[in-house]
Design a protein around this motif. Structure first.
Motif, PDB file in Angstrom:
ATOM      1  N   TYR A 196      -9.739  -0.575   6.703  1.00  0.00           N
ATOM      2  CA  TYR A 196      -8.942  -1.681   7.233  1.00  0.00           C
ATOM      3  C   TYR A 196      -9.823  -2.267   8.333  1.00  0.00           C
ATOM      4  CZ  TYR A 196      -5.010   1.075   5.310  1.00  0.00           C
ATOM      5  OH  TYR A 196      -4.171   1.813   4.512  1.00  0.00           O
ATOM      6  N   GLY A 197     -10.491  -3.376   8.069  1.00  0.00           N
ATOM      7  CA  GLY A 197     -11.470  -3.853   9.045  1.00  0.00           C
ATOM      8  C   GLY A 197     -12.509  -2.768   9.265  1.00  0.00           C
ATOM      9  N   GLN A 198     -12.752  -2.441  10.536  1.00  0.00           N
ATOM     10  CA  GLN A 198     -13.759  -1.397  10.818  1.00  0.00           C
ATOM     11  C   GLN A 198     -13.179   0.023  10.733  1.00  0.00           C
ATOM     12  OE1 GLN A 198     -14.929  -0.520  14.852  1.00  0.00           O
ATOM     13  NE2 GLN A 198     -13.463  -1.961  15.713  1.00  0.00           N
ATOM     14  N   PHE A 199     -11.876   0.133  10.537  1.00  0.00           N
ATOM     15  CA  PHE A 199     -11.223   1.454  10.624  1.00  0.00           C
ATOM     16  C   PHE A 199     -10.952   2.077   9.256  1.00  0.00           C
ATOM     17  CE2 PHE A 199      -9.680  -1.097  14.297  1.00  0.00           C
ATOM     18  CZ  PHE A 199     -10.343  -0.401  15.293  1.00  0.00           C
ATOM     19  N   GLY A 200     -11.037   3.386   9.210  1.00  0.00           N
ATOM     20  CA  GLY A 200     -10.708   4.103   7.976  1.00  0.00           C
ATOM     21  C   GLY A 200     -11.899   4.881   7.460  1.00  0.00           C
ATOM     22  N   GLY A 201     -12.108   4.853   6.138  1.00  0.00           N
ATOM     23  CA  GLY A 201     -13.208   5.592   5.528  1.00  0.00           C
ATOM     24  C   GLY A 201     -12.900   7.073   5.381  1.00  0.00           C
ATOM     25  N   SER A 255       0.951  12.188   7.496  1.00  0.00           N
ATOM     26  CA  SER A 255       1.106  10.845   8.057  1.00  0.00           C
ATOM     27  C   SER A 255       0.012   9.945   7.485  1.00  0.00           C
ATOM     28  CB  SER A 255       1.059  10.894   9.586  1.00  0.00           C
ATOM     29  OG  SER A 255       1.407   9.625  10.126  1.00  0.00           O
ATOM     30  N   VAL A 256      -0.057   8.696   7.962  1.00  0.00           N
ATOM     31  CA  VAL A 256      -1.055   7.759   7.438  1.00  0.00           C
ATOM     32  C   VAL A 256      -2.393   7.973   8.145  1.00  0.00           C
ATOM     33  CG1 VAL A 256       0.469   5.985   6.541  1.00  0.00           C
ATOM     34  CG2 VAL A 256      -0.079   5.988   8.970  1.00  0.00           C
ATOM     35  N   VAL A 257      -2.830   9.224   8.153  1.00  0.00           N
ATOM     36  CA  VAL A 257      -4.059   9.633   8.826  1.00  0.00           C
ATOM     37  C   VAL A 257      -4.920  10.408   7.831  1.00  0.00           C
ATOM     38  CG1 VAL A 257      -2.882   9.756  11.058  1.00  0.00           C
ATOM     39  CG2 VAL A 257      -3.015  11.802   9.635  1.00  0.00           C
ATOM     40  N   GLY A 258      -6.082  10.892   8.295  1.00  0.00           N
ATOM     41  CA  GLY A 258      -6.947  11.658   7.421  1.00  0.00           C
ATOM     42  C   GLY A 258      -7.919  10.761   6.673  1.00  0.00           C
ATOM     43  N   PRO A 259      -8.804  11.385   5.887  1.00  0.00           N
ATOM     44  CA  PRO A 259      -9.797  10.607   5.146  1.00  0.00           C
ATOM     45  C   PRO A 259      -9.147   9.753   4.062  1.00  0.00           C
ATOM     46  CG  PRO A 259      -9.800  12.901   4.390  1.00  0.00           C
ATOM     47  CD  PRO A 259      -8.904  12.838   5.604  1.00  0.00           C
ATOM     48  N   PRO A 287      -8.415   8.657   0.482  1.00  0.00           N
ATOM     49  CA  PRO A 287      -7.366   7.651   0.391  1.00  0.00           C
ATOM     50  C   PRO A 287      -6.031   8.035   1.027  1.00  0.00           C
ATOM     51  CG  PRO A 287      -7.345   8.925  -1.616  1.00  0.00           C
ATOM     52  CD  PRO A 287      -8.409   9.530  -0.721  1.00  0.00           C
ATOM     53  N   TYR A 288      -5.998   9.092   1.861  1.00  0.00           N
ATOM     54  CA  TYR A 288      -4.693   9.522   2.375  1.00  0.00           C
ATOM     55  C   TYR A 288      -3.908   8.424   3.106  1.00  0.00           C
ATOM     56  CZ  TYR A 288      -5.294  14.412   1.031  1.00  0.00           C
ATOM     57  OH  TYR A 288      -5.432  15.556   0.313  1.00  0.00           O
ATOM     58  N   PRO A 289      -4.521   7.680   4.037  1.00  0.00           N
ATOM     59  CA  PRO A 289      -3.709   6.692   4.767  1.00  0.00           C
ATOM     60  C   PRO A 289      -3.014   5.704   3.831  1.00  0.00           C
ATOM     61  CG  PRO A 289      -5.787   7.027   5.894  1.00  0.00           C
ATOM     62  CD  PRO A 289      -5.905   7.750   4.574  1.00  0.00           C
ATOM     63  N   ASP A 290      -3.730   5.234   2.819  1.00  0.00           N
ATOM     64  CA  ASP A 290      -3.115   4.281   1.887  1.00  0.00           C
ATOM     65  C   ASP A 290      -2.105   4.970   0.981  1.00  0.00           C
ATOM     66  OD1 ASP A 290      -2.816   1.699   0.600  1.00  0.00           O
ATOM     67  OD2 ASP A 290      -3.895   2.578  -1.101  1.00  0.00           O
ATOM     68  N   MET A 291      -2.414   6.179   0.545  1.00  0.00           N
ATOM     69  CA  MET A 291      -1.489   6.899  -0.338  1.00  0.00           C
ATOM     70  C   MET A 291      -0.158   7.155   0.373  1.00  0.00           C
ATOM     71  SD  MET A 291      -2.137  10.412  -2.461  1.00  0.00           S
ATOM     72  CE  MET A 291      -2.553  11.412  -1.042  1.00  0.00           C
ATOM     73  N   VAL A 292      -0.233   7.633   1.613  1.00  0.00           N
ATOM     74  CA  VAL A 292       0.988   7.929   2.361  1.00  0.00           C
ATOM     75  C   VAL A 292       1.756   6.637   2.663  1.00  0.00           C
ATOM     76  CG1 VAL A 292       1.930   8.957   4.475  1.00  0.00           C
ATOM     77  CG2 VAL A 292       0.018  10.067   3.292  1.00  0.00           C
ATOM     78  N   ALA A 293       1.042   5.565   2.988  1.00  0.00           N
ATOM     79  CA  ALA A 293       1.711   4.274   3.236  1.00  0.00           C
ATOM     80  C   ALA A 293       2.465   3.817   1.988  1.00  0.00           C
ATOM     81  CB  ALA A 293       0.696   3.218   3.663  1.00  0.00           C
ATOM     82  N   ARG A 294       1.840   3.968   0.819  1.00  0.00           N
ATOM     83  CA  ARG A 294       2.504   3.560  -0.427  1.00  0.00           C
ATOM     84  C   ARG A 294       3.754   4.398  -0.692  1.00  0.00           C
ATOM     85  NH1 ARG A 294      -0.972   0.905  -4.630  1.00  0.00           N
ATOM     86  NH2 ARG A 294      -2.837   0.190  -3.545  1.00  0.00           N
ATOM     87  N   LEU A 295       3.684   5.688  -0.322  1.00  0.00           N
ATOM     88  CA  LEU A 295       4.844   6.553  -0.575  1.00  0.00           C
ATOM     89  C   LEU A 295       5.966   6.295   0.438  1.00  0.00           C
ATOM     90  CD1 LEU A 295       2.934   9.838  -1.489  1.00  0.00           C
ATOM     91  CD2 LEU A 295       4.089   8.261  -3.058  1.00  0.00           C
ATOM     92  N   GLN A 296       5.612   5.885   1.645  1.00  0.00           N
ATOM     93  CA  GLN A 296       6.650   5.539   2.636  1.00  0.00           C
ATOM     94  C   GLN A 296       7.135   4.106   2.475  1.00  0.00           C
ATOM     95  OE1 GLN A 296       8.265   7.522   4.447  1.00  0.00           O
ATOM     96  NE2 GLN A 296       6.975   9.306   4.904  1.00  0.00           N
ATOM     97  N   ALA A 297       6.431   3.318   1.662  1.00  0.00           N
ATOM     98  CA  ALA A 297       6.788   1.904   1.499  1.00  0.00           C
ATOM     99  C   ALA A 297       8.179   1.720   0.895  1.00  0.00           C
ATOM    100  CB  ALA A 297       5.752   1.197   0.630  1.00  0.00           C
ATOM    101  N   VAL A 305      -4.113   7.312  16.043  1.00  0.00           N
ATOM    102  CA  VAL A 305      -3.169   6.629  15.160  1.00  0.00           C
ATOM    103  C   VAL A 305      -3.919   6.413  13.852  1.00  0.00           C
ATOM    104  CG1 VAL A 305      -1.767   5.401  16.871  1.00  0.00           C
ATOM    105  CG2 VAL A 305      -3.875   4.344  16.020  1.00  0.00           C
ATOM    106  N   GLY A 306      -3.199   6.207  12.771  1.00  0.00           N
ATOM    107  CA  GLY A 306      -3.860   5.955  11.495  1.00  0.00           C
ATOM    108  C   GLY A 306      -4.675   4.667  11.543  1.00  0.00           C
ATOM    109  N   PRO A 307      -5.658   4.524  10.634  1.00  0.00           N
ATOM    110  CA  PRO A 307      -6.548   3.350  10.647  1.00  0.00           C
ATOM    111  C   PRO A 307      -5.829   2.025  10.419  1.00  0.00           C
ATOM    112  CG  PRO A 307      -6.890   4.680   8.653  1.00  0.00           C
ATOM    113  CD  PRO A 307      -6.018   5.492   9.566  1.00  0.00           C
ATOM    114  N   LEU A 308      -4.748   2.025   9.646  1.00  0.00           N
ATOM    115  CA  LEU A 308      -3.977   0.783   9.480  1.00  0.00           C
ATOM    116  C   LEU A 308      -3.465   0.309  10.836  1.00  0.00           C
ATOM    117  CD1 LEU A 308      -2.300  -1.447   8.013  1.00  0.00           C
ATOM    118  CD2 LEU A 308      -0.539   0.285   7.627  1.00  0.00           C
ATOM    119  N   HIS A 309      -2.940   1.243  11.632  1.00  0.00           N
ATOM    120  CA  HIS A 309      -2.394   0.858  12.929  1.00  0.00           C
ATOM    121  C   HIS A 309      -3.483   0.424  13.905  1.00  0.00           C
ATOM    122  CE1 HIS A 309       1.682   1.790  11.855  1.00  0.00           C
ATOM    123  NE2 HIS A 309       1.249   2.903  11.299  1.00  0.00           N
TER     124      HIS A 309
END
Ligand SMILES: *Cc1c(COP(=O)(O)O)cnc(C)c1O
Length: 392
Positions: A11-16, A191-195, A197-207, A311-315
């Motif tokens: 997400y921009g410079q964050f994540g990976g 949570s939407v943390v960790g390497p 694809p976890y942040p995106d996977m967890v976000a999709r499941l909480q969506a 905080v997670g990279p999305l945030h």
């Protein structure tokens, strides 16, 4: 789609995914399969059926009339507190346990701080008959006896982390160490943390939270969009779920509330967006609280679910781009908000959730402004703390 991650999970410079070489096959396996699985009809049927009959979804969207009157706005509460196990966390563990099964995994590992994610994980492992190992700081094990008992009753093995400060970050280190040694296990992150694809996977499941909000608001107000959504942020999963389907709708205001602890400048706080700098934590580039040597500093909050040093990279991205407004609430403000909601609406919120409620007095509100507060969890687990602060 500005707020969706790139293929590499940025997400921009964050994540990976900043992980040891030995874990690359695991993360790659997940990366190659998670979207395919989540979007498959088979997964969706199983996931939605469990959310309905096991978790108790859809959770109500409740018009809090007395709270609305007090603050001069139209305030709805998204009742994640009514989920099985008492919070939003189970939306994610139900989804990930199905994904783990589809990947052929039989052993689940997780880390937990206060024990809420550990309980949600142990719950779905019992449901599916899978082995469950939960890593928890030794200090947290002593502080959170009821959740430790729940996990044990659910059949999980609770392994104490004895290093460092003996809290969440040490439990995370232990879990990652174990994962390297046992790459056949599935690491269920809470949570939407960790390497990636976890942040995106967890976000999709909480969506599912904002998916329901859309049709529920439409039913109640004639419009899918509220003016403002407010959610508390530890790692950021309940906020990610509540924001998800509104991220690209820039006219919907997003408010993320962090734990101010004893005050942002007191040295005892968990307001990462205010105090943190860019760094790598838990396999992800994001903002985190660290000292001058880049060592993670111990966060503080009265609520165990919010005292995470990152905080997670999305945030981190929502903060950097100013798509979301980041506010914070102190321990005292959160306590006051918890007592207020209880008296006005007959709902005892979790201490984490109380932080989201606590920013209402700080906002400039209008009568016809539609606000949704994500009521992430119920307060049963916090009664001991509430009793210490009960005024007659
Ligand atoms: C764990 C928890 C949180 C914080 O986690 P997020 O990933 O930031 O949502 C918030 N509220 C409750 C009730 C929790 O149990």
């Amino acid at each position: 789609m500005k707020y969706q991650p790139t293929k590499e999970g940025y997400y921009g410079q964050f994540g990976g995914a900043f992980i040891p070489e030995l874990l690359h096959p695991n993360v790659l396996e997940l990366e190659d399969n998670y979207i395919k699985i989540i979007e498959s009809k088979e997964f969706q049927d199983e996931y939605k059926a469990l959310l309905k009959d096991y978790v108790g979804r859809p959770t109500p969207l409740y018009l809090a009339e007395r709270l609305s009157e007090k603050y001069g706005a139209t305030i709805y509460l998204k009742r994640e507190d009514l989920n099985h196990t008492g919070a939003h966390k189970v939306n994610n563990t139900v989804g990930q346990i199905l994904i783990a099964k589809k990947l052929g995994k039989t052993k689940i590992i997780a880390e937990t701080g206060a024990g809420q994610h550990g309980v949600a994980t142990a719950t779905v492992c019992a449901l599916m008959g899978l082995e469950c190992i939960v890593f928890m700081g030794e200090k947290d094990i002593a502080r959170q006896a009821p959740n430790v008992a729940r996990m044990k009753m659910l059949g999980a093995k609770v392994v104490p982390a004895l290093s460092g400060s003996k809290t969440l970050k040490d439990a995370t280190n232990e879990a990652i160490r174990y994962w390297i040694q046992h790459p056949d296990s599935y690491y269920l992150i809470g949570s939407v943390v960790g390497p990636a694809p976890y942040p995106d996977m967890v976000a999709r499941l909480q969506a599912i939270i904002s998916e329901e909000m859309k049709w529920q608001l439409k039913e109640k107000t004639g419009k899918e969009n509220p003016d403002t959504i407010i959610a508390c942020v530890g790692g950021g999963s309940n906020a990610a779920g509540a924001f998800y389907h509104y991220l690209e709708d820039e006219e919907v205001g997003l408010v993320a509330v962090e734990a101010g602890g004893l005050g942002v400048d007191s040295g005892e706080s968990a307001a990462t967006s205010q105090l943190g700098q860019v760094g790598v934590i838990h396999g992800s580039k994001t903002i985190l609280m660290q000292d001058e040597y880049g060592q993670i500093t111990e966060p503080y909050s009265i609520s165990a679910g919010l005292d995470y040093p990152g905080v997670g990279p999305l945030h981190a991205f929502l903060h950097e781009t100013k798509r979301a407004e980041f506010l914070n609430a102190t321990d005292d403000e959160a306590l006051e908000a918890a007592f207020e909601l209880t008296k006005l609406e007959g709902i005892i919120p979790a201490l984490e959730t109380a932080h989201a409620l606590a920013v209402l007095p700080k906002m400039d509100l209008k009568k016809d402004q539609v606000i949704v507060i994500n009521l992430s969890g119920r307060g049963d687990k916090d009664l001991e703390t509430y009793m210490k602060h009960l005024k007659e």
